[in-house]
Structures are given as C-alpha cells and as structure tokens.
Design a protein around this motif. Sequence first.
Motif, PDB file in Angstrom:
ATOM      1  N   LEU A 105       0.748  -1.146  -0.126  1.00  0.00           N
ATOM      2  CA  LEU A 105      -0.029   0.123  -0.066  1.00  0.00           C
ATOM      3  C   LEU A 105       0.821   1.210  -0.108  1.00  0.00           C
ATOM      4  CD1 LEU A 105      -2.791   1.158   0.161  1.00  0.00           C
ATOM      5  CD2 LEU A 105      -2.557   1.244   2.574  1.00  0.00           C
TER       6      LEU A 105
ATOM      7  N   TYR B  65     -11.053  -3.242   5.211  1.00  0.00           N
ATOM      8  CA  TYR B  65     -10.231  -3.102   6.390  1.00  0.00           C
ATOM      9  C   TYR B  65      -8.935  -2.147   5.543  1.00  0.00           C
ATOM     10  CZ  TYR B  65      -6.437  -3.775   9.673  1.00  0.00           C
ATOM     11  OH  TYR B  65      -5.394  -3.777  10.657  1.00  0.00           O
ATOM     12  N   CYS B  66      -8.325  -2.776   4.504  1.00  0.00           N
ATOM     13  CA  CYS B  66      -7.317  -2.046   3.972  1.00  0.00           C
ATOM     14  C   CYS B  66      -7.651  -0.789   3.231  1.00  0.00           C
ATOM     15  CB  CYS B  66      -6.658  -2.779   2.756  1.00  0.00           C
ATOM     16  SG  CYS B  66      -5.442  -4.112   3.755  1.00  0.00           S
TER      17      CYS B  66
ATOM     18  N   ARG C 179     -10.109   1.247   4.153  1.00  0.00           N
ATOM     19  CA  ARG C 179     -10.047   2.510   5.065  1.00  0.00           C
ATOM     20  C   ARG C 179      -8.804   2.786   5.592  1.00  0.00           C
ATOM     21  NH1 ARG C 179     -14.583  -0.406   8.600  1.00  0.00           N
ATOM     22  NH2 ARG C 179     -16.563   0.581   7.923  1.00  0.00           N
ATOM     23  N   ARG C 180      -7.838   1.872   5.577  1.00  0.00           N
ATOM     24  CA  ARG C 180      -6.508   2.428   5.831  1.00  0.00           C
ATOM     25  C   ARG C 180      -5.634   3.185   4.705  1.00  0.00           C
ATOM     26  NH1 ARG C 180      -8.434  -0.339   8.977  1.00  0.00           N
ATOM     27  NH2 ARG C 180      -8.140  -0.542  11.299  1.00  0.00           N
TER      28      ARG C 180
ATOM     29  N   ARG D  65      -7.380   4.965   2.665  1.00  0.00           N
ATOM     30  CA  ARG D  65      -8.066   6.639   2.914  1.00  0.00           C
ATOM     31  C   ARG D  65      -7.411   7.279   3.794  1.00  0.00           C
ATOM     32  NH1 ARG D  65     -14.261   4.857   2.474  1.00  0.00           N
ATOM     33  NH2 ARG D  65     -14.158   4.406   0.228  1.00  0.00           N
ATOM     34  N   PHE D  66      -7.235   6.898   4.957  1.00  0.00           N
ATOM     35  CA  PHE D  66      -6.566   7.316   6.076  1.00  0.00           C
ATOM     36  C   PHE D  66      -4.841   7.685   5.615  1.00  0.00           C
ATOM     37  CE2 PHE D  66      -3.713   7.320   9.976  1.00  0.00           C
ATOM     38  CZ  PHE D  66      -4.535   8.157  10.615  1.00  0.00           C
ATOM     39  N   GLU D  67      -4.322   6.459   5.157  1.00  0.00           N
ATOM     40  CA  GLU D  67      -2.912   7.114   4.663  1.00  0.00           C
ATOM     41  C   GLU D  67      -2.671   7.976   3.683  1.00  0.00           C
ATOM     42  OE1 GLU D  67      -0.030   5.666   6.165  1.00  0.00           O
ATOM     43  OE2 GLU D  67      -1.318   4.523   7.235  1.00  0.00           O
TER      44      GLU D  67
ATOM     45  N   SER E 271      -4.589  10.629   3.152  1.00  0.00           N
ATOM     46  CA  SER E 271      -4.975  11.711   3.821  1.00  0.00           C
ATOM     47  C   SER E 271      -3.834  12.201   4.641  1.00  0.00           C
ATOM     48  CB  SER E 271      -6.387  11.808   4.672  1.00  0.00           C
ATOM     49  OG  SER E 271      -7.458  11.171   4.146  1.00  0.00           O
ATOM     50  N   LEU E 272      -3.352  11.319   5.177  1.00  0.00           N
ATOM     51  CA  LEU E 272      -2.131  11.732   6.249  1.00  0.00           C
ATOM     52  C   LEU E 272      -1.121  12.154   5.310  1.00  0.00           C
ATOM     53  CD1 LEU E 272      -1.006  11.418   9.052  1.00  0.00           C
ATOM     54  CD2 LEU E 272      -0.183   9.057   8.423  1.00  0.00           C
ATOM     55  N   ARG E 273      -0.819  11.783   4.294  1.00  0.00           N
ATOM     56  CA  ARG E 273       0.445  12.028   3.321  1.00  0.00           C
ATOM     57  C   ARG E 273       0.151  13.560   3.044  1.00  0.00           C
ATOM     58  NH1 ARG E 273       2.859   7.949   0.174  1.00  0.00           N
ATOM     59  NH2 ARG E 273       3.117   6.150   1.692  1.00  0.00           N
ATOM     60  N   ARG E 274      -1.185  13.854   2.687  1.00  0.00           N
ATOM     61  CA  ARG E 274      -1.444  15.297   2.003  1.00  0.00           C
ATOM     62  C   ARG E 274      -1.239  16.217   3.275  1.00  0.00           C
ATOM     63  NH1 ARG E 274      -5.759  12.660  -1.088  1.00  0.00           N
ATOM     64  NH2 ARG E 274      -7.227  13.189   0.530  1.00  0.00           N
TER      65      ARG E 274
ATOM     66  N   ASP F 190     -12.962   6.389   7.392  1.00  0.00           N
ATOM     67  CA  ASP F 190     -13.627   6.640   6.339  1.00  0.00           C
ATOM     68  C   ASP F 190     -13.573   8.419   6.232  1.00  0.00           C
ATOM     69  OD1 ASP F 190     -14.043   4.279   5.645  1.00  0.00           O
ATOM     70  OD2 ASP F 190     -15.969   4.076   6.411  1.00  0.00           O
TER      71      ASP F 190
ATOM     72  N   VAL G 151      -7.473  12.861   9.744  1.00  0.00           N
ATOM     73  CA  VAL G 151      -6.094  13.215  10.332  1.00  0.00           C
ATOM     74  C   VAL G 151      -5.993  14.623  10.660  1.00  0.00           C
ATOM     75  CG1 VAL G 151      -5.174  11.588   8.587  1.00  0.00           C
ATOM     76  CG2 VAL G 151      -5.641  14.041   7.776  1.00  0.00           C
TER      77      VAL G 151
END
Lengths: 78, 196
Positions: free
Chosen positions: A13, A38-39, A41-42, A44-46, A48-51, B123, B128
């Motif tokens: 990922l 499961y992946c 969702r992660r 999407r999170f990852e 957003s976190l990068r941005r 979701d 973040v």
Amino acid sequence: MTQDPCEKCEEMLQAYLDRELEPAEVIQAEAHLDSCVYCRRRYRFEASLRRYIRVSASERMPEGLRAKLSELRQLPGA
Amino acid sequence: MAEVESETDGVARRLATEACDRVRFEEEALELADQVYRVARRLVGSREEAEDLVQDTYARAFRSWRSYTPGTNMRAWLLRILTNLNIDRGRRSQRAPDTTPLEEGDYYLANKVAAAEGEQALDQERVVERLSQDGIVDALSEVPHDFRDVIVLVDIGEFSYAEAAQILDVPIGTVMSRLHRGRRILKQRLAEETVA
C-alpha cells in the motif's frame, strides 16, 4: 479489531501510494483495495495523512531570501 | 585583418551564447527556490539554518553551473548540492543506526485512531486533521536524520524513489527501506503525541 488480517498488504500500500508499483502490481493492489474494507479504510487514512503531512510541514520561503539568492548571480563566476 | 575580425567575432559570439546559457540557468534555478527551501527547511532545525543552506547551495550552483546538463532534472541537481553541503556541515554526527527506535507497523496510527473512534472514523477525509500541524513538524524533527532525509525528499519534496536515491547517492533499495522505517517511526511519534 485487534487482529490484522492484512499486515502483508501494508508495504504494498505504501508503494502504491507513492506510485512506485509496476503496472501488474497496481492491478493487484487495486483489486485488493476493492475487496478489502479493512485495507480500503487504511488506504484512505494513509492518503489523507500524506497530504496533511505535506501541507503541515511545508513552509513558504521567507520574504527576502529570493532577493538574496538573486544577488548571488551578480558575483563573478569562479 | 578580416580573418582577425572574424576570429574576434567568433569569440564574442561564443561568450554571448555562454552568457545567455548562464542567465537561463540562473533563472531556471531561481524559479525552483521555493521548492528547494521547502525541503531544506525540514532537513535542518531552524529557519536561519535553512536560509543559510539554501544560500550556500545557490552560491555553489551558480559557480558550477557548467556541470549541470541542460534538460536534466535541475531540482534534483540542486538538492544533491544541498544535501552534500548539509552533510559537510557535520550534522551527521547524530547518525546512529544501531540505536534507531523500534517501530510499529504502517497501520499503527490508523489502528490507534480506529481503536479510539471506531473503524468507520477512518472513512472520514478529515480524520487526520486532529493532528496539529506543530505536532507533525515536531514528530518529523524527531525522526533520525537518515530516515528523515528520505521522508522529506519523497513526501514533502515529492521526489520519486529513484530521484531520492540519486540525490542522496544511495541505492534505491536503501531509499525504500529508510522510507519504510522512517514513516513507521513518524507515525509512532504522531500516535504518541496526538492520539494516545
């Protein structure tokens, strides 16, 4: 949700988010994301976190530095 | 006499062409200054250090402009100078691979958020944003240099793995492993500071 059925997908990922996978691996990664909540969702999170890290850690160049750099042009070359 | 003039003309033309190339090089380099500074700022501890580093980088770049091959990646070329200068300044003394912290998995932070708020929270696009911007900067500054350099180049400078490898003069596999470990360390720090 303490068990992690997709630990093996974590590394793929990250490279997928970096756009560093080979075309065949991209297809594999996307197929997995389509089928695994499961992946997904992660993912999407990852993403957003990068941005958010990029925006948060980016600091504009101070006023005046550009002028100082331009002045360096005037120095005779070595 | 005509031949002498023609030779002089040739020299003058060459000098004029070189001057044009140099001006073009300098202008192109200056257009990248914002991006170069953004990376420099996260490689060093303070704004002043970053300004100094960028100025030294441009001074060296303007002196050695002939060693740049037109049409190649100037941003990577400038960053290569910058990272070398930064290493020359001796800030690598902190390097200690044996003592780098153990890191959790890639999903560590996401799992922490999910545990605190439920799986569905992941979701949400804005989940973040609970992390403070200062918290992110602090957490990044705590990542050991070797790992941080790669994170800064790839995640903030938006360089590819191959470009980061070229800039840091390390194999691409090293970039990948440092990035992998560095991001895990960063997420662990973020989780400690903001979620736990």
